[in-house]
Each structure stands twice: as C-alpha cells, then as structure tokens.
Design a protein around this motif. Structure first.
Motif, PDB file in Angstrom:
ATOM      1  N   ILE A 111      17.831 -23.243 -12.715  1.00  0.00           N
ATOM      2  CA  ILE A 111      19.034 -23.866 -12.681  1.00  0.00           C
ATOM      3  C   ILE A 111      19.956 -23.480 -13.768  1.00  0.00           C
ATOM      4  O   ILE A 111      21.340 -23.250 -13.725  1.00  0.00           O
ATOM      5  CB  ILE A 111      19.085 -25.335 -12.698  1.00  0.00           C
ATOM      6  CG1 ILE A 111      18.478 -25.957 -11.387  1.00  0.00           C
ATOM      7  CG2 ILE A 111      20.316 -26.123 -13.092  1.00  0.00           C
ATOM      8  CD1 ILE A 111      18.055 -27.521 -11.183  1.00  0.00           C
ATOM      9  N   LYS A 112      19.331 -23.487 -14.979  1.00  0.00           N
ATOM     10  CA  LYS A 112      19.902 -23.013 -16.318  1.00  0.00           C
ATOM     11  C   LYS A 112      20.624 -21.580 -16.025  1.00  0.00           C
ATOM     12  O   LYS A 112      21.662 -21.184 -16.277  1.00  0.00           O
ATOM     13  CB  LYS A 112      19.130 -23.108 -17.481  1.00  0.00           C
ATOM     14  CG  LYS A 112      18.875 -24.559 -18.000  1.00  0.00           C
ATOM     15  CD  LYS A 112      18.171 -24.683 -19.265  1.00  0.00           C
ATOM     16  CE  LYS A 112      17.823 -25.829 -19.981  1.00  0.00           C
ATOM     17  NZ  LYS A 112      17.163 -25.871 -21.337  1.00  0.00           N
ATOM     18  N   SER A 113      19.692 -20.805 -15.460  1.00  0.00           N
ATOM     19  CA  SER A 113      20.234 -19.315 -14.998  1.00  0.00           C
ATOM     20  C   SER A 113      21.572 -19.207 -14.229  1.00  0.00           C
ATOM     21  O   SER A 113      22.322 -18.382 -14.531  1.00  0.00           O
ATOM     22  CB  SER A 113      18.938 -18.480 -14.453  1.00  0.00           C
ATOM     23  OG  SER A 113      19.401 -17.412 -14.053  1.00  0.00           O
ATOM     24  N   LEU A 115      23.696 -21.817 -13.785  1.00  0.00           N
ATOM     25  CA  LEU A 115      24.583 -22.324 -14.688  1.00  0.00           C
ATOM     26  C   LEU A 115      25.030 -21.226 -15.816  1.00  0.00           C
ATOM     27  O   LEU A 115      26.437 -21.319 -15.996  1.00  0.00           O
ATOM     28  CB  LEU A 115      24.064 -23.480 -15.442  1.00  0.00           C
ATOM     29  CG  LEU A 115      23.808 -24.959 -14.655  1.00  0.00           C
ATOM     30  CD1 LEU A 115      22.975 -25.823 -15.781  1.00  0.00           C
ATOM     31  CD2 LEU A 115      24.975 -25.348 -14.150  1.00  0.00           C
ATOM     32  N   ASP A 116      24.493 -20.121 -16.207  1.00  0.00           N
ATOM     33  CA  ASP A 116      24.868 -19.420 -17.072  1.00  0.00           C
ATOM     34  C   ASP A 116      25.890 -18.323 -16.293  1.00  0.00           C
ATOM     35  O   ASP A 116      26.921 -17.860 -16.754  1.00  0.00           O
ATOM     36  CB  ASP A 116      23.636 -18.684 -17.660  1.00  0.00           C
ATOM     37  CG  ASP A 116      24.123 -17.404 -18.761  1.00  0.00           C
ATOM     38  OD1 ASP A 116      24.790 -17.799 -19.666  1.00  0.00           O
ATOM     39  OD2 ASP A 116      23.820 -16.314 -18.507  1.00  0.00           O
ATOM     40  N   GLN A 117      25.302 -18.106 -15.015  1.00  0.00           N
ATOM     41  CA  GLN A 117      26.333 -17.092 -14.279  1.00  0.00           C
ATOM     42  C   GLN A 117      27.658 -17.911 -13.978  1.00  0.00           C
ATOM     43  O   GLN A 117      28.556 -17.196 -13.983  1.00  0.00           O
ATOM     44  CB  GLN A 117      25.552 -17.161 -12.943  1.00  0.00           C
ATOM     45  CG  GLN A 117      24.265 -16.014 -13.071  1.00  0.00           C
ATOM     46  CD  GLN A 117      24.830 -14.518 -13.658  1.00  0.00           C
ATOM     47  OE1 GLN A 117      25.800 -13.983 -13.196  1.00  0.00           O
ATOM     48  NE2 GLN A 117      24.191 -14.207 -14.701  1.00  0.00           N
ATOM     49  N   LEU A 118      27.499 -19.385 -13.785  1.00  0.00           N
ATOM     50  CA  LEU A 118      28.828 -19.734 -13.301  1.00  0.00           C
ATOM     51  C   LEU A 118      29.734 -19.845 -14.576  1.00  0.00           C
ATOM     52  O   LEU A 118      30.899 -19.966 -14.632  1.00  0.00           O
ATOM     53  CB  LEU A 118      28.426 -21.404 -13.080  1.00  0.00           C
ATOM     54  CG  LEU A 118      27.746 -21.744 -11.464  1.00  0.00           C
ATOM     55  CD1 LEU A 118      27.335 -23.157 -11.524  1.00  0.00           C
ATOM     56  CD2 LEU A 118      28.781 -21.293 -10.504  1.00  0.00           C
ATOM     57  N   PHE A 205      24.242 -26.935 -22.214  1.00  0.00           N
ATOM     58  CA  PHE A 205      23.356 -26.749 -21.234  1.00  0.00           C
ATOM     59  C   PHE A 205      21.962 -25.961 -21.875  1.00  0.00           C
ATOM     60  O   PHE A 205      20.984 -25.967 -21.272  1.00  0.00           O
ATOM     61  CB  PHE A 205      23.507 -26.317 -19.862  1.00  0.00           C
ATOM     62  CG  PHE A 205      24.775 -27.328 -19.409  1.00  0.00           C
ATOM     63  CD1 PHE A 205      24.994 -28.780 -19.553  1.00  0.00           C
ATOM     64  CD2 PHE A 205      25.437 -26.685 -18.423  1.00  0.00           C
ATOM     65  CE1 PHE A 205      25.728 -29.483 -18.767  1.00  0.00           C
ATOM     66  CE2 PHE A 205      26.396 -27.640 -17.809  1.00  0.00           C
ATOM     67  CZ  PHE A 205      26.438 -29.059 -17.764  1.00  0.00           C
ATOM     68  N   ASP A 206      22.301 -25.048 -22.930  1.00  0.00           N
ATOM     69  CA  ASP A 206      21.565 -24.151 -23.340  1.00  0.00           C
ATOM     70  C   ASP A 206      20.282 -24.727 -24.350  1.00  0.00           C
ATOM     71  O   ASP A 206      19.114 -24.339 -24.657  1.00  0.00           O
ATOM     72  CB  ASP A 206      21.987 -23.005 -24.180  1.00  0.00           C
ATOM     73  CG  ASP A 206      22.873 -22.076 -23.120  1.00  0.00           C
ATOM     74  OD1 ASP A 206      22.515 -22.112 -21.984  1.00  0.00           O
ATOM     75  OD2 ASP A 206      23.822 -21.361 -23.774  1.00  0.00           O
ATOM     76  N   ASP A 207      20.725 -25.956 -24.787  1.00  0.00           N
ATOM     77  CA  ASP A 207      20.012 -26.787 -25.629  1.00  0.00           C
ATOM     78  C   ASP A 207      18.536 -27.286 -24.616  1.00  0.00           C
ATOM     79  O   ASP A 207      18.754 -27.946 -23.695  1.00  0.00           O
ATOM     80  CB  ASP A 207      20.627 -28.323 -26.070  1.00  0.00           C
ATOM     81  CG  ASP A 207      19.811 -28.926 -27.004  1.00  0.00           C
ATOM     82  OD1 ASP A 207      18.632 -28.571 -27.367  1.00  0.00           O
ATOM     83  OD2 ASP A 207      20.387 -29.755 -27.760  1.00  0.00           O
ATOM     84  N   PRO A 208      17.390 -26.901 -25.199  1.00  0.00           N
ATOM     85  CA  PRO A 208      16.051 -27.246 -24.520  1.00  0.00           C
ATOM     86  C   PRO A 208      16.065 -28.851 -24.224  1.00  0.00           C
ATOM     87  O   PRO A 208      15.213 -29.036 -23.354  1.00  0.00           O
ATOM     88  CB  PRO A 208      15.032 -26.471 -25.472  1.00  0.00           C
ATOM     89  CG  PRO A 208      15.715 -25.598 -26.342  1.00  0.00           C
ATOM     90  CD  PRO A 208      17.258 -26.134 -26.508  1.00  0.00           C
ATOM     91  N   ASN A 209      16.632 -29.685 -25.048  1.00  0.00           N
ATOM     92  CA  ASN A 209      16.412 -31.100 -25.139  1.00  0.00           C
ATOM     93  C   ASN A 209      17.826 -31.662 -24.287  1.00  0.00           C
ATOM     94  O   ASN A 209      18.017 -32.787 -24.473  1.00  0.00           O
ATOM     95  CB  ASN A 209      16.206 -31.584 -26.141  1.00  0.00           C
ATOM     96  CG  ASN A 209      14.974 -31.247 -26.919  1.00  0.00           C
ATOM     97  OD1 ASN A 209      13.905 -31.133 -26.295  1.00  0.00           O
ATOM     98  ND2 ASN A 209      15.028 -30.837 -28.302  1.00  0.00           N
ATOM     99  N   VAL A 210      18.462 -30.623 -23.392  1.00  0.00           N
ATOM    100  CA  VAL A 210      19.684 -31.209 -23.027  1.00  0.00           C
ATOM    101  C   VAL A 210      19.386 -32.529 -21.910  1.00  0.00           C
ATOM    102  O   VAL A 210      18.332 -32.493 -21.428  1.00  0.00           O
ATOM    103  CB  VAL A 210      20.358 -30.178 -22.173  1.00  0.00           C
ATOM    104  CG1 VAL A 210      19.420 -29.605 -21.048  1.00  0.00           C
ATOM    105  CG2 VAL A 210      21.702 -30.598 -21.578  1.00  0.00           C
TER     106      VAL A 210
END
Length: 300
Positions: A111-113, A115-118, A205-210
């Motif tokens: 999902i984070k991947s 989100l990075d594209q978005l 969102f890149d924060d591991p503890n988001v």
C-alpha cells in the motif's frame, strides 16, 4: 453678356464631367456596398466608421482573451480533478491499511508503494502547463511548482518552494487577463499551499509507525480543501461564460452600428443611379442640339 459657342461647349463639357463623376461615385457605392470609399466622400461618416471599427476590433481582442481565460481555467479544473481522483484512491488505500485485523505488514508495504506512486502523480500534476506556462506557479510561470531536482536534505521542503519566504511570494500571486474595459479575470489557482500540504501528508505515510486510522481524517481534510479550490475555479468559469455572452452581444451591437453608418441602401442607390443616367442622357441630347452641327456629328 454675349454667349459664345466656346462658352456653350465648355459649360456642356463641365456639366457632363460632373454627371460622370456622380455616376462614378454611385457605381463605386454599388460595387463596394459602402457609402464612403475615401475620407473626402464624407469626413463625418469616415470618422465614425473608424471609431466603430476600433470598437469591433477591441471586442474581437477581448474574445481572444476570454478564450485564453477558458483555456487556463479548464486546464486548472482538469488538473484538480485528477488530484481529486488520486486522493479518492488514497483514502481507499489508507482505509484498507487501517484495518489491522486483515492487513499484514507485507500488505501495508505494498500500500505504501502505491501511495508513493500517487504522491509522484500529484507532484507531476502540480507542474501542469498551459502552453509553456506553469499554471500553479502564480506569476512565476516559467518555474515549476515542484522541483524534482531538489532532494533531501535540501532546505526546500520536498521540492516545493517555501511559501513563507517573501522571495517566493510570486508563487501565490494572481495572473489577471483583461476581458473588458476595466474588467480583469484571475485565471490562475493559488493551489501551491494545497499541493504542499498534500505532499506533507504523503510524506507522513513513510513513517514506520504511521497511524493509518488517523490518516483517514487527514485525507478527508485534503479532499475538502480541494473541493473548495475547485468551487472557486468553477465560479470563475461561470463568470467567464457570462463575459463571453456579453462580448457576443457587444460584437453584434458594434457591427450593427458600423453597418448603419457605412453600408448603403442598395434600392436607394440603384434608383439614384438610374435617375442620374436619365439626367446624363438628357444632358447629352440637349447639348447635341445647341452646339454646332460639326460637333453634333462628332458626338453622334
């Protein structure tokens, strides 16, 4: 006073020349459809014609300006619509990531991947151009809002300009286009701050503890801000349409006045032409009777 043959001949020639001149003027009017073909024909009509023509040309320029306004606003609305679609997808992903019962760590990384594209897609949208001008960069239309060449640990936050710095005030300035006498329309969108806030949200969102649960509210807030921005663009689009209708009406009025001032009444001019031809023929006939026979023979 003794009237000589020479006087009769000269008077006849002068009158015939005058008659030819009148017929020539009427013929020019019928050929061109205009009352005035040179300023000396009627200086007042010629001057009014120049004023009406300037008004028609001015309206035509305003209509071209309205076309440019619509180009900017339509492009802005389309770009913001694409941002809205990206945020909708973002909310779906964040909502799924917040479901701790069914999502694994591997699923969240995927999902984070996305989100990075978005995020990158929205950054590209921030650099939308009309022609060779960046529409979200305020009056600094030659510079992109998001500079992809700037990477951490640069002082420029995430590649966006520091809008609190007075030197970057141009990024939030208005671009106005004149669409009527004393009427200017703002064509750009002050979305620089919105794009930066959206980018900051994606960065979190890149924060591991988001906390994806709390992130849902952030996405909703960004979508509300985006809708407010689009509503402002839509209001300006409506005003541009009203101005376009007004210019069309002004164009019709100006052309009508110019036509009334310059164009001939064909029925009237044709009637005058026929009458002048009759007068001219009568003059030739009478002249042939009063001058010497040798000249009469020549005229016949």
């Amino acid at each position: 006073m003794r009237v000589t043959q020479s006087m009769l001949s000269n008077n006849m020639l002068r009158n015939l020349t005058s008659s030819y001149s009148k017929m020539g003027k009427l013929n020019d009017q019928l050929t061109t459809g205009k009352k005035v073909n040179r300023p000396s024909d009627d200086p007042v009509v010629a001057m009014r014609g120049l004023n009406y023509r300037m008004q028609v040309d001015k309206v035509a320029q305003y209509q071209r300006n309205i076309g440019e306004v619509n180009n900017w606003l339509d492009s802005t609305d389309d770009a913001l619509d694409k941002v809205g679609q990206a945020l909708h997808r973002t909310k779906e992903l964040v909502t799924n990531a917040a479901n701790s019962g069914t999502m694994t760590d591997s699923d969240r990384e995927k999902i984070k991947s996305e989100l990075d594209q978005l995020r990158q897609q929205i950054q590209d949208t921030a650099n939308t151009k009309v022609g060779d001008k960046y529409i979200f960069s305020g009056t600094k239309t030659n510079s992109p809002l998001h500079d992809k060449t700037i990477t951490p640990p640069s002082t420029v936050p995430n590649g966006y300009p520091d809008l609190k710095d007075p030197k970057n005030s141009a990024f939030t300035s208005d671009i106005k286009i004149n669409v009527f006498d004393g009427v200017d329309l703002n064509v750009n969108s002050k979305s620089a701050e919105l794009f930066k806030k959206i980018d900051d949200m994606f960065k979190s969102f890149d924060d591991p503890n988001v906390d994806f649960g709390a992130a849902i509210g952030k996405v909703d807030g960004m979508m509300d801000d985006l809708l407010t921005e689009r509503a402002d663009v839509g209001a300006r689009q409506n005003r541009a349409e009203l101005m376009d209708d007004r210019l069309e009406a002004q164009e019709g009025i100006s052309k009508k006045q110019m036509s009334l001032n310059e164009d001939i009444d064909f029925e009237k001019v044709i009637t005058e032409m026929i009458s002048q031809e009759s007068v001219h023929r009568a003059a030739l006939s009478v002249g042939a009777r009063i001058i010497q026979p040798s000249l009469v023979d020549f005229l016949r």
